[in-house]
Design an enzyme around this catalytic site. Sequence first.
Site, PDB file in Angstrom:
ATOM      1  N   SER A 106     -26.431  10.158 -58.332  1.00  0.00           N
ATOM      2  CA  SER A 106     -24.990  10.360 -58.552  1.00  0.00           C
ATOM      3  C   SER A 106     -24.078   9.354 -57.864  1.00  0.00           C
ATOM      4  O   SER A 106     -22.878   9.338 -58.116  1.00  0.00           O
ATOM      5  CB  SER A 106     -24.575  11.764 -58.120  1.00  0.00           C
ATOM      6  OG  SER A 106     -25.112  12.704 -59.009  1.00  0.00           O
ATOM      7  N   SER A 142     -22.837  12.218 -60.924  1.00  0.00           N
ATOM      8  CA  SER A 142     -21.708  13.119 -60.845  1.00  0.00           C
ATOM      9  C   SER A 142     -20.508  12.480 -60.157  1.00  0.00           C
ATOM     10  O   SER A 142     -19.405  12.997 -60.222  1.00  0.00           O
ATOM     11  CB  SER A 142     -22.110  14.387 -60.091  1.00  0.00           C
ATOM     12  OG  SER A 142     -22.428  14.070 -58.741  1.00  0.00           O
ATOM     13  N   LYS A 169     -14.965  11.951 -52.617  1.00  0.00           N
ATOM     14  CA  LYS A 169     -15.468  12.871 -53.644  1.00  0.00           C
ATOM     15  C   LYS A 169     -15.119  14.307 -53.259  1.00  0.00           C
ATOM     16  O   LYS A 169     -15.238  14.683 -52.093  1.00  0.00           O
ATOM     17  CB  LYS A 169     -16.986  12.690 -53.770  1.00  0.00           C
ATOM     18  CG  LYS A 169     -17.626  13.419 -54.961  1.00  0.00           C
ATOM     19  CD  LYS A 169     -19.117  13.076 -55.063  1.00  0.00           C
ATOM     20  CE  LYS A 169     -19.793  13.764 -56.225  1.00  0.00           C
ATOM     21  NZ  LYS A 169     -21.240  13.423 -56.321  1.00  0.00           N
TER      22      LYS A 169
END
Lengths: 107, 499
Positions: free
Chosen positions: B180, B156, B81
């Site tokens: 997330s 997210s 990420k």
Amino acid sequence: MTADSPAPGGAITRDEVAHLARLARLAVTEEELDVFAGQLDVIIGAVARVGEVAADDIPPTSHAVPLENVFRPDEHRPGLSQEQALAGAPAAEDGRFMVPRILGEEQ
Amino acid sequence: MSELIRLTAAELAEKIHSREVSAVEAAQAHLDRIAAVDGRVHAFLHIGSEAALASAERVDAALARGAAPASPLAGVPLALKDVFTTSDMPTTCGSKILEGWQPPYDATVTERLRAAGVTVLGKTNMDEFAMGSSTEHSAYGVTRNPWDTTRVPGGSGGGSAAALAAYEAPLAIGTDTGGSIRQPAAFTGTVGVKPTYGGVSRYGLVACASSLDQAGPCARTVLDAALLHEVIAGHDPRDSTSIDRPVPDVVAAARSGARGDLSGLRVGVVRELGGEGYQPGVRAAYEASLRLLEKLGAEMVEVSCPHFEYGLAAYYLILPSEVSSNLARFDAMRYGLRAAEGRSAEEVMANTREQGFGAEAKRRIMLGTYALSSGYYDAYYGQAQKVRTLISRDFAKAFEQADVLVSPTTPTVPFPIGDKVDDPLAMYLNDLATIPTNLAGVTGMSVPSGLADGLPVGLQVMAPALGEAVMYRVGAAFEAARDADEGGPLIARVPEVSA
């Protein structure tokens, strides 16, 4: 936004959003003021529910794990070089961050 | 398409370590896959092909010398990420304010992945500064759900989850502040784990809300998640909130769970997260999941967590408050974007933040500034912190009655792109079931639990702080039983993404 502000739950005005934006160092457009005023009002209205349950005798939790000071031996360690520290700077000069004027012209 | 991309991380590692397949071949197969489908999925913001192949070559060279693999995952590709600093790739957090920024150092998670010989393929898309439930709040465009590319992959960490579901990587790393990792896992039919707060170092993780953020593994199987968990977890002296205790043996727990016996285990069914107001398909899948756990021998206990219903409200006060403080570092002076206009540092800062932050980041900065302002602080932030205490107490009580707790991971299936983007409150409701664990710092995972209307849904399993072992055991048992019932893993049914 002073100590004698109205009780929570009052409608968020456009002026308040403008004030918050100034506090947050965020330039906002006229259009954004309207959008955010409406949205913040709805969100604040929903989150105000936290006032319904928590009584005076409940201690607040700021962190999920109890924090205590963490110490390490006081010894020199390599850090970032000056070049590395400045590598991402929008502007640098003579090995320092170059920043816009901080004091007003009248000062 | 290479069959290598269909393997689990554990299977691929075995082939690499026995030198049946080289790490370079594994890396190349995934880079080829990314080249073929990522134009449609947009899971990645940056691909580091050269560095990935070089890292894989080092693994192959070491194995050729007869050295033992650096870790059980040496040579396995991974998607990271874009919230973790990487010294050889940009780190943008999905924000324009950090466009092109290359950090001068690696996050601890990045460092541990490198030391383990894991091949970092690139950086994945995310909602800006990890704020969002759909990956529509990225400054670089939306990520699409491989199950249905007109729908969101969740957020997210939508990029990380979508990369797994599109077979672009067998492993990924996410961060979970309010769900997330788990919510995108549910939306993509993958496995996502939020470790105990403090279980994985936050050093070099660009902060969203520091008291809630937790890095964790994303994978297609529970065992793969466990293998990755062990690589990244453990004490880090550079993070003062990192827990200095041994990492639970989650790999052994996952392996024992896969044998599918949960007798003697008490599973708490959280009444307040039982599906009221959830989509009917989500509810049906959940009820089937409960029956499956019972079939595995678990003792099902209903538990009540009466304050969970205030979790969302508390979260959306605490999170923006911490965000407003954390994002104050983006002041246009030391790194990142600087707006050209402005007569003073203050004006340049305000203009930069106007140009650099997207709508969701601005909304939350202002919400936090409001909640922390004089006159409102006690009524909002102070009260929210008290609710946090009440939620922790609910968990403590529930864990006296049950070893793990379960709920649906999300109230809905993945929604269409654009559906909720202008309605922040509706978007926030998606995190209803995942938020309590972040507020209390306990651990949680999402395991695929079936399809509703042809779209994946997840079962959430929660355990006490540092109770990862029992959680992985339950997750693996559930996964094995579901796969046996359905004749294979859910993820095998993801449609082929057309370019």
